[in-house]
Design a protein around this motif. Sequence first.
Motif, mmCIF file in Angstrom:
data_model
loop_
_atom_site.group_PDB
_atom_site.id
_atom_site.type_symbol
_atom_site.label_atom_id
_atom_site.label_comp_id
_atom_site.label_asym_id
_atom_site.label_seq_id
_atom_site.Cartn_x
_atom_site.Cartn_y
_atom_site.Cartn_z
ATOM 1 N N GLN A 299 -29.370 -1.707 -8.990
ATOM 2 C CA GLN A 299 -29.081 -2.474 -10.416
ATOM 3 C C GLN A 299 -27.675 -2.682 -10.698
ATOM 4 O OE1 GLN A 299 -31.905 -4.323 -11.509
ATOM 5 N NE2 GLN A 299 -32.888 -3.290 -9.544
ATOM 6 N N ALA A 300 -26.733 -2.099 -9.823
ATOM 7 C CA ALA A 300 -25.558 -2.113 -10.303
ATOM 8 C C ALA A 300 -24.900 -3.516 -10.119
ATOM 9 C CB ALA A 300 -24.582 -0.941 -9.149
ATOM 10 N N TYR A 301 -23.604 -3.404 -10.506
ATOM 11 C CA TYR A 301 -22.932 -4.700 -10.336
ATOM 12 C C TYR A 301 -21.339 -4.399 -10.652
ATOM 13 C CZ TYR A 301 -22.300 -4.585 -15.682
ATOM 14 O OH TYR A 301 -21.974 -4.102 -16.662
ATOM 15 N N LEU A 302 -20.387 -5.152 -9.730
ATOM 16 C CA LEU A 302 -18.966 -4.949 -9.764
ATOM 17 C C LEU A 302 -18.492 -5.743 -10.939
ATOM 18 C CD1 LEU A 302 -16.545 -5.520 -6.619
ATOM 19 C CD2 LEU A 302 -15.992 -6.394 -8.967
ATOM 20 N N SER A 303 -17.644 -4.851 -11.782
ATOM 21 C CA SER A 303 -17.444 -5.319 -13.208
ATOM 22 C C SER A 303 -15.948 -5.733 -13.263
ATOM 23 C CB SER A 303 -17.558 -4.343 -14.163
ATOM 24 O OG SER A 303 -16.650 -3.271 -14.142
ATOM 25 N N ASP A 304 -14.993 -5.206 -12.328
ATOM 26 C CA ASP A 304 -13.841 -5.729 -12.315
ATOM 27 C C ASP A 304 -12.968 -4.945 -11.078
ATOM 28 O OD1 ASP A 304 -11.473 -6.806 -13.083
ATOM 29 O OD2 ASP A 304 -11.355 -5.958 -14.995
ATOM 30 N N THR A 305 -11.839 -5.588 -10.959
ATOM 31 C CA THR A 305 -10.817 -5.034 -9.847
ATOM 32 C C THR A 305 -9.645 -4.469 -10.651
ATOM 33 O OG1 THR A 305 -9.989 -7.288 -9.154
ATOM 34 C CG2 THR A 305 -11.543 -5.915 -7.990
ATOM 35 N N PRO A 306 -8.801 -3.793 -10.326
ATOM 36 C CA PRO A 306 -7.803 -3.458 -11.185
ATOM 37 C C PRO A 306 -6.225 -4.354 -11.262
ATOM 38 C CG PRO A 306 -7.432 -2.245 -8.910
ATOM 39 C CD PRO A 306 -8.654 -2.763 -9.217
ATOM 40 N N THR A 307 -5.380 -4.072 -11.800
ATOM 41 C CA THR A 307 -4.170 -4.938 -11.857
ATOM 42 C C THR A 307 -3.625 -5.438 -10.657
ATOM 43 O OG1 THR A 307 -3.678 -3.851 -14.018
ATOM 44 C CG2 THR A 307 -1.958 -5.325 -12.926
ATOM 45 N N GLN A 308 -3.661 -4.422 -9.853
ATOM 46 C CA GLN A 308 -2.788 -4.349 -8.283
ATOM 47 C C GLN A 308 -3.492 -3.717 -7.296
ATOM 48 O OE1 GLN A 308 1.294 -2.604 -8.937
ATOM 49 N NE2 GLN A 308 0.310 -1.191 -7.566
ATOM 50 N N LEU A 309 -3.148 -3.992 -6.028
ATOM 51 C CA LEU A 309 -3.474 -3.201 -4.988
ATOM 52 C C LEU A 309 -3.213 -1.864 -5.042
ATOM 53 C CD1 LEU A 309 -2.496 -5.498 -2.108
ATOM 54 C CD2 LEU A 309 -4.746 -4.764 -2.353
ATOM 55 N N GLY A 310 -3.580 -0.771 -4.395
ATOM 56 C CA GLY A 310 -3.066 0.591 -4.448
ATOM 57 C C GLY A 310 -2.109 0.930 -3.263
ATOM 58 N N VAL A 311 -0.864 0.750 -3.514
ATOM 59 C CA VAL A 311 0.135 0.693 -2.587
ATOM 60 C C VAL A 311 0.428 2.224 -2.008
ATOM 61 C CG1 VAL A 311 2.432 0.082 -2.036
ATOM 62 C CG2 VAL A 311 1.050 -1.035 -4.025
ATOM 63 N N ARG A 312 0.519 2.189 -0.828
ATOM 64 C CA ARG A 312 0.685 3.693 -0.228
ATOM 65 C C ARG A 312 2.038 3.882 0.544
ATOM 66 N NH1 ARG A 312 -5.129 2.747 1.768
ATOM 67 N NH2 ARG A 312 -6.254 4.312 0.587
ATOM 68 N N GLU A 313 2.669 2.686 0.955
ATOM 69 C CA GLU A 313 3.959 2.761 1.457
ATOM 70 C C GLU A 313 4.651 1.647 1.664
ATOM 71 O OE1 GLU A 313 5.554 4.782 6.000
ATOM 72 O OE2 GLU A 313 3.705 4.438 5.724
ATOM 73 N N THR A 314 6.113 1.633 1.011
ATOM 74 C CA THR A 314 6.798 0.522 1.137
ATOM 75 C C THR A 314 8.195 1.153 1.518
ATOM 76 O OG1 THR A 314 7.082 0.676 -1.251
ATOM 77 C CG2 THR A 314 5.431 -0.856 -0.567
ATOM 78 N N ARG A 315 9.246 0.731 0.474
ATOM 79 C CA ARG A 315 10.688 1.419 1.077
ATOM 80 C C ARG A 315 10.803 2.865 0.335
ATOM 81 N NH1 ARG A 315 12.838 -3.850 -1.194
ATOM 82 N NH2 ARG A 315 12.500 -2.920 -3.410
ATOM 83 N N ARG A 316 11.507 3.571 1.004
ATOM 84 C CA ARG A 316 11.923 4.983 0.580
ATOM 85 C C ARG A 316 13.417 5.264 0.759
ATOM 86 N NH1 ARG A 316 8.105 4.869 4.682
ATOM 87 N NH2 ARG A 316 8.665 6.027 6.386
ATOM 88 N N ALA A 317 13.903 5.796 0.221
ATOM 89 C CA ALA A 317 15.383 6.228 0.224
ATOM 90 C C ALA A 317 15.631 7.357 1.221
ATOM 91 C CB ALA A 317 15.850 6.634 -0.884
ATOM 92 N N VAL A 318 16.608 7.101 2.118
ATOM 93 C CA VAL A 318 17.204 8.026 3.017
ATOM 94 C C VAL A 318 18.309 8.829 2.309
ATOM 95 C CG1 VAL A 318 18.477 8.118 5.228
ATOM 96 C CG2 VAL A 318 16.896 6.341 4.833
ATOM 97 N N GLY A 319 17.613 10.184 2.002
ATOM 98 C CA GLY A 319 18.476 11.131 1.358
ATOM 99 C C GLY A 319 19.137 12.233 2.208
ATOM 100 N N GLU A 320 19.797 13.277 1.605
ATOM 101 C CA GLU A 320 20.659 14.094 2.275
ATOM 102 C C GLU A 320 19.695 15.077 3.428
ATOM 103 O OE1 GLU A 320 23.573 14.860 2.166
ATOM 104 O OE2 GLU A 320 24.038 13.256 0.411
ATOM 105 N N TYR A 321 18.400 15.081 3.054
ATOM 106 C CA TYR A 321 17.331 15.431 4.007
ATOM 107 C C TYR A 321 16.238 14.912 4.059
ATOM 108 C CZ TYR A 321 14.453 18.966 6.626
ATOM 109 O OH TYR A 321 13.607 19.217 7.512
ATOM 110 N N VAL A 322 15.757 14.533 5.316
ATOM 111 C CA VAL A 322 14.579 13.666 5.485
ATOM 112 C C VAL A 322 13.258 14.684 5.757
ATOM 113 C CG1 VAL A 322 13.458 11.659 6.624
ATOM 114 C CG2 VAL A 322 15.679 11.707 6.357
ATOM 115 N N LEU A 323 12.663 14.822 4.903
ATOM 116 C CA LEU A 323 11.252 15.884 5.167
ATOM 117 C C LEU A 323 10.445 15.043 6.268
ATOM 118 C CD1 LEU A 323 9.908 17.961 3.651
ATOM 119 C CD2 LEU A 323 8.378 16.564 2.467
#
Length: 444
Positions: A299-323
Motif C-alpha cells: 500500500q506504499a507510494y513514492l512521495s518525493d525525490t530530493p533536491t539533487q542526486l547524491g554525489v560521491r565523487e567529483t573534483r578533489r584538491a591535490v594537497g601536501e599529502y595524498v591519502l
Amino acid sequence: MRRSVPAIRLPERDAPVAAEADVVVVGGGPAGLAAGVSAARAGARTVLVERYGFFGGNATAAWVGTICGLYRKTAGGFDPVCRGFAEAWAEGIKASGAGFGPVPYKETAVFLYVPWAFKRQADRWVQAEPNLTPLLHATVTEVARSGRTIDAVVVGSKRGPIAIAGGVFVDASGDADLAFHAGCEVDAGAPGRRQFPAMQFLMQNVDVGKAYAAGMERLNELLATVGQEPEWNLSRTSGAVLPTPRAGEVFGAMTRIAVEGRAPDLCDPFEATAAELAGRAEAEKAGRFLTQHMPGFEQAYLSDTPTQLGVRETRRAVGEYVLTGDDVLGAARFADSVACGAWPQELHVEGKETELRWLPEGAYYQIPYRSLLAKDVDNLLVAGRCISATHEALASTRVIAPSMATGEAAGLAAALAASKGCSAGDLDVDGLRRALEGRGAFLG
C-alpha cells in the motif's frame, strides 16, 4: 543566421566586497558546517557560503538518511571514531527524537536521521554563533588571488557578482570549487575511476514491521533476481530501505545513475542535467518495484525525490599529502593526524554491485593535516569530499562523519592561522591537535 563562435568575451566589471572575515568557508554541507561553526567558536569572524537556500549538503539536499563512518566495531559493540563535532551533531539529532544509532549494518553501524531535523539543526547551530555570518544562495564563480594568497572569493547572486574577502579560506564545497577557481591542482578522476551518484527516494504508508520481518536479505534477493529481468533492469543488485522515526516512512537507497553507461561528470552542467533526469526516472521505477514485489510495500507510494542526486565523487584538491587506499585499509598512522575514520572503502563503480573493502575489526586510520593543505596557495585548507585523497581513499573518507571530522580540523586550523597571522602550512600542528582534543575529537 547567427554564426557559431567558440567563446564570448564578457565585459570587465567590479565585484563589490560584501563582507570581510578572518575565515571564509565555502560549502555548507557536513564538512562546511563543522568548519564554519568550529572557526566561529574559536573566535574567528567567519562567513559560511552555501549555494542552496539551506545547509547540509548531501545530508539534506540528497537525503542520504544515514550518518556513516561515525562508529567502528569493537569486541564490546560500536564506539564512535569520529567524535568531537560529529558525535555532538548526532547526539543533538537524537535528542530531538529524529535520529537513532548505532544501527548495525554489515560489519559496522550507521546513525539514521530525518533530513528535516538535520536541516533545522544546522539553522540553529549556525545562528547560535555570533561570529558566524551565513550566506545562502551564493555560488562561487571566481577567486581573486595574489601570488600564493587568496584574497577573496567571488560569488554569483541575484544582484550580480559580490566578493567575500578573507584571511584564510576553507574549501568544503564537495567539488573543490574554490581550489579549482583559484587555479590549484585538482584531481577530477577519469570516468572509469569515478564513483556513480545515486538518487534517493521517499516512500510513505509502508508497513515497516512487515518489511523488516522479511529482511534486507529478501530485498537484496529480489533486486538480484526479479529486479534484473528485462521488465525492470534495475541499476543495482543490492540496496536498502531505511526507516525514519516517522510512522510508515522509509528512504529507498537502491539506485546507481549513469549517463551513456558511465559515471557522469557532475561538474559538467549538461552531464549533471542528464544525470538528474535519469535519477528521477530510476527512482520512480525502483519505488514501483518495491510496491509490486517487496513485503510491506503493498500500500506504499513514492512521495518525493530530493533536491539533487547524491554525489560521491567529483573534483578533489591535490594537497601536501595524498591519502591512499593502502593508508585506509592499512590503518595508517601519521604524526600530524587531525581526524580518524573507520568506514570501509565503499565503491560504487562499474557494474551493478557495491564493493566493500573492510578494515580489520576495531581498526581505524588517521587523516594527516597535510591532506587538508592545498599545495598551490598558502591560505587554503580543504575538507570533506575534496580533501587530498585517491579514488580508493575517498571511498571511505567521503561519508558524513569523517567529512565532519576533517571540517572541524580545517575550521579550527583556519581560525588559529588567522589569529596568528601565519600561513596554514606554518601552523603549529601539535597545538592544533591539542585544541581538537580539547573539543573532544579523537585523533588516535
